[in-house]
Write an enzyme that holds these catalytic residues in place. Structure first.
Site, PDB file in Angstrom:
ATOM      1  N   TYR A   1       0.846  -1.199   0.000  1.00  0.00           N
ATOM      2  CA  TYR A   1       0.000   0.000   0.000  1.00  0.00           C
ATOM      3  C   TYR A   1       0.883   1.251   0.000  1.00  0.00           C
ATOM      4  CZ  TYR A   1      -3.333   3.549   1.502  1.00  0.00           C
ATOM      5  OH  TYR A   1      -4.087   4.687   1.579  1.00  0.00           O
TER       6      TYR A   1
ATOM      7  N   SER B   1     -28.601  14.466  21.361  1.00  0.00           N
ATOM      8  CA  SER B   1     -27.997  13.486  22.256  1.00  0.00           C
ATOM      9  C   SER B   1     -29.021  12.397  22.562  1.00  0.00           C
ATOM     10  CB  SER B   1     -27.544  14.172  23.547  1.00  0.00           C
ATOM     11  OG  SER B   1     -28.636  14.864  24.131  1.00  0.00           O
TER      12      SER B   1
ATOM     13  N   GLU C   1     -26.234  -1.493  18.831  1.00  0.00           N
ATOM     14  CA  GLU C   1     -24.876  -1.193  18.380  1.00  0.00           C
ATOM     15  C   GLU C   1     -24.003  -0.880  19.588  1.00  0.00           C
ATOM     16  OE1 GLU C   1     -27.171   2.073  15.704  1.00  0.00           O
ATOM     17  OE2 GLU C   1     -24.994   2.135  15.616  1.00  0.00           O
TER      18      GLU C   1
ATOM     19  N   LYS D   1     -21.777   1.621  21.855  1.00  0.00           N
ATOM     20  CA  LYS D   1     -21.709   3.059  22.147  1.00  0.00           C
ATOM     21  C   LYS D   1     -20.238   3.432  22.257  1.00  0.00           C
ATOM     22  CE  LYS D   1     -23.340   6.824  24.983  1.00  0.00           C
ATOM     23  NZ  LYS D   1     -22.019   7.490  24.964  1.00  0.00           N
TER      24      LYS D   1
ATOM     25  N   GLU E   1     -18.697   8.396  14.856  1.00  0.00           N
ATOM     26  CA  GLU E   1     -17.789   8.640  15.975  1.00  0.00           C
ATOM     27  C   GLU E   1     -16.353   8.476  15.504  1.00  0.00           C
ATOM     28  OE1 GLU E   1     -18.288   9.161  20.402  1.00  0.00           O
ATOM     29  OE2 GLU E   1     -19.683   9.088  18.720  1.00  0.00           O
TER      30      GLU E   1
ATOM     31  N   LYS F   1     -31.805   1.230  19.260  1.00  0.00           N
ATOM     32  CA  LYS F   1     -32.670   2.066  18.430  1.00  0.00           C
ATOM     33  C   LYS F   1     -33.811   1.236  17.843  1.00  0.00           C
ATOM     34  CE  LYS F   1     -28.733   4.902  16.942  1.00  0.00           C
ATOM     35  NZ  LYS F   1     -27.885   5.308  15.794  1.00  0.00           N
TER      36      LYS F   1
ATOM     37  N   LYS G   1     -25.885   2.360  29.386  1.00  0.00           N
ATOM     38  CA  LYS G   1     -24.504   2.522  29.835  1.00  0.00           C
ATOM     39  C   LYS G   1     -24.046   1.343  30.688  1.00  0.00           C
ATOM     40  CE  LYS G   1     -23.372   6.803  28.492  1.00  0.00           C
ATOM     41  NZ  LYS G   1     -22.869   7.724  29.489  1.00  0.00           N
TER      42      LYS G   1
ATOM     43  N   CYS H   1     -26.264  30.094  55.021  1.00  0.00           N
ATOM     44  CA  CYS H   1     -25.664  29.994  53.688  1.00  0.00           C
ATOM     45  C   CYS H   1     -24.172  30.271  53.758  1.00  0.00           C
ATOM     46  CB  CYS H   1     -26.346  30.980  52.739  1.00  0.00           C
ATOM     47  SG  CYS H   1     -25.581  31.046  51.105  1.00  0.00           S
TER      48      CYS H   1
ATOM     49  N   CYS I   1     -28.183  36.690  47.673  1.00  0.00           N
ATOM     50  CA  CYS I   1     -27.084  35.726  47.768  1.00  0.00           C
ATOM     51  C   CYS I   1     -26.247  35.811  46.500  1.00  0.00           C
ATOM     52  CB  CYS I   1     -27.635  34.313  47.947  1.00  0.00           C
ATOM     53  SG  CYS I   1     -26.358  33.034  47.946  1.00  0.00           S
TER      54      CYS I   1
END
Length: 671
Positions: A35, A81, A113, A115, A173, A290, A314, A408, A432
């Site tokens: 190549y 997202s 798929e 992630k 990605e 999906k 996840k 506070c 504040c």
């Protein structure tokens, strides 16, 4: 054709063929050395005849001269997202929501798929030739990384095959395989360069180099997983079919894609991938699930900034042990006081973690946590570090209790905890400094009033110098006063003043979101604006009336009611209006009594509008009795196509739905 032209054409075709076999089919026919020899031969011929070099030649991946900054590219189709789930129960609940929305008891066919843990990009091909590439950015606007993407050998500069669309934007990605990551860091340690914490950071850093020649030296690769713009062509009507078509055109697609015909099959896929995760050779942080049917995807639609037809499942986050050195308390926009553990720094999932959220007093009590304890740290969702548990068997002798403040830590006001709530809040409101800063940062943010150039550091200084107390004070700022801030010259100051003036023209929905009412996000603000139409009507609404708005329950309704019942809030709103903040006034008309082409119609907007914002157009259409939908279906009556209209326009034409352009829409609106 000259003999050298013939040689160049044959060499380019041969090299593209072998790039396809190597990167897409994972079945190289020739050694790397062969190549490289072909590439050298092509370079030598092009050096003899530079006038015959084409933009899509394999030699043109190396890149041009360094850039001084990245240009911005606006995504014609937003890069949304995905919502996340972290356990089987949450996934099964998601599966049920999909079935309920589809009103179906039959199993959905899912396309599953990997992630990938890299950098999301969009790549635009025109007539099969790569013309631009951009990062996701904020989902609406990304950075132009065309020169750098051209150096990634896995990404074809020219698609091959039949029926390639006139314009095709693919999403995918860019990532760095583990071996490449280790090589980069090995070289960096040897030369004293930057050592990256993890492959994702290395991929992002490599892709966002201003000098494409540096990117070209990094072994980045790419997998395609979706589509944005589609014009002048067709794609299959399933997600898997589209992935296979992308592969046929020369785009790399992961070979770990599976159709699952039941929730159990999805869970099996998830477990198998999790088991194989260490041997993949690149980082992933879960699987993406999906709905395979594009028709069902369209039927399900979107919520806020994510599709209803997809979810990221996840993997459990990686965990490490370390010590809690101290606990500090932060004050947020709504006065919520959040304890934050200051940790002995520790590497968790490739990131150096020195802080972790403790959420609230109940969480501290649940953990039984004391300052000095040894704890297990997890990056929840691989993003937000949190304390999982205390290692009681290794508790040091000298630990001390965590005392939640009674006042506070920023302004000294009393704190309160409403019965039934886990959160302790500062009662100081806008007196504040911390709440004032966070409220103002929210007010000027891109999805609220969108004040360009008004960054966090400017807000911090404005509050600390007592220049600004309420959002209305922002519109009273002068260039002279701003010039006194750190790193703020006369030109920058005037730009901020101009941006504030421009921001006065907004929409009712944006204005409501900018006010920072508790529990009122973008989608809820849009729903309130559409339902009530005017600020006066919303301010006068009862809690019962507020609950008639879709997705508004008793909690949100109570927060909205209480916000407008507070005199100081009404005063700030009055000041904002007095300073010139405004939005298009809706024309309240009885649909049955008017002769409007929009009355009672389901309308879809697509493409970019040049004469008004999309929000303004929606507001005016709704005021004339239209229902503005997000996707085209057989129930759609009218499509309004702006510039660069994409798949929605094609769908409308396929279904024979009436289509008008922006000019015609404005004419009808003003009629």
């Amino acid at each position: 054709m000259e003999p050298i032209e013939q040689q160049l054409t044959e060499l380019r075709t041969t090299l593209r063929h072998h790039e396809y076999l190597y990167h897409v089919m994972d079945a190289p026919e020739i050694p790397d050395a062969e190549y490289d020899r072909l590439m050298r031969e092509l370079r030598e011929l092009e050096a003899q005849r530079p006038d015959l070099i084409t933009p899509d030649s394999p030699t043109q991946r190396v890149g041009a001269a360094p850039l001084t900054a990245f240009n911005q590219i606006r995504h014609e189709v937003p890069m949304l997202s995905l919502d996340n789930v972290f356990d089987e129960e949450s996934f099964l609940a998601f599966n049920k929501r999909v079935q309920d929305r589809l009103k179906s008891t039959e199993n959905v066919i899912w396309c599953c798929e990997l992630k990938l843990d890299g950098l999301a990009v969009s790549i635009l091909y025109e007539n099969g030739v790569l013309v631009s590439a951009a990062t996701r950015g904020d989902g609406t606007t990304g950075e132009d990384i065309t020169s750098n993407v051209r150096t990634i050998r896995a990404i074809p500069l020219k698609l091959h095959g039949d029926n390639i669309p006139a314009r095709l934007e693919v999403r995918g990605e860019v990532f760095l395989p583990q071996a490449g990551f280790e090589k980069i860091n090995e070289d960096a340690r040897r030369t004293g360069g930057k050592v990256f914490a993890n492959p994702r950071n290395a991929a992002a850093g490599s892709l966002r180099q201003l000098d494409p020649r540096i990117t070209a030296k990094r072994p980045l690769t790419f997998f395609c997983y979706g589509v944005g713009i589609l014009e002048g062509g067709e794609l299959p009507d399933t997600h898997l079919g589209r992935l296979l078509q992308f592969k046929a055109w020369g785009l790399p697609v992961s070979d770990r894609v599976t159709l699952c015909d039941s929730p159990q099959a999805v869970l099996d896929f998830y477990r198998n991938v999790e088991k194989d995760r260490p041997t993949l050779g690149f980082d992933i942080d879960g699987v993406v699930i999906k709905v395979n049917s594009l028709a069902l995807q369209e039927q399900l639609g979107f919520v806020a900034r994510a599709p209803r037809w997809a979810v990221a499942f996840k993997f459990p986050a990686q965990e490490q042990m370390t010590f809690v050195r101290d606990v500090e308390f932060q004050v947020g926009r709504t006065g919520a006081i959040t304890p934050v553990a200051r940790l002995e720094p520790v590497q968790v999932a490739g990131v150096l973690v020195s802080n972790a959220t403790l959420h609230n007093a109940d969480e501290i009590e649940r953990l039984g946590l004391r300052i000095g304890d040894k704890v297990v740290i997890r990056r929840a969702g691989d993003v937000i570090p949190q304390v999982v548990n205390v290692v009681l068997s290794e508790r040091p002798e000298e630990t001390r209790p965590i005392v939640f403040p009674t006042h506070c830590p920023v302004c000294g006001s009393d704190v309160e905890r409403v019965e039934g709530e886990a959160v302790t809040r500062c009662t100081g409101g806008l007196i504040c400094g911390a709440q004032r800063k966070e409220s103002l940062k929210h007010f000027v943010s891109r999805r609220a009033m969108d004040v360009d150039g008004m960054g966090d550091k400017i807000i911090d200084q404005l509050v600390e110098r007592e220049y600004v107390h309420t959002p209305a004070d922002l519109f009273r700022l002068t260039a002279g006063k701003l010039t006194g801030l750190d790193r703020m010259g006369p030109k920058s100051a005037q730009n901020v003043v101009n941006a504030l003036e421009k921001a006065k023209a907004t929409t009712f929905a944006r204005f409501l979101y900018a006010l920072g009412i508790r529990e009122v996000g973008e989608a809820t603000a849009a729903g309130l604006a559409a339902y009530f139409g005017t600020l006066e009507a919303l301010q006068a609404a009862t809690i019962d009336e507020l609950q008639k708005v879709p997705d508004v329950g008793i909690v949100v309704a109570t927060h909205v009611f209480n916000f407008f019942a507070e005199e100081s809030n009404r005063d700030v709103i009055g000041q904002l209006l007095a300073e010139g903040v405004h939005w298009p006034a809706p024309v309240v008309i009885n649909v049955q009594e008017i002769d409007s082409p929009f009355a009672g119609k389901t309308v879809v907007l697509t493409g970019s509008l040049s004469q008004m914002s999309r929000d303004d157009a929606k507001a005016r259409l709704v005021a004339l009795g239209a229902k503005v939908a997000g996707s085209v279906s057989k129930k759609t009556d009218l499509v309004i196509a702006g510039e660069a209209a994409g798949s929605k326009l094609a769908k409308a034409q396929e279904l024979g739905i009436t289509v008008i352009d922006e000019a015609e829409m404005i004419r009808l609106l003003d009629a």
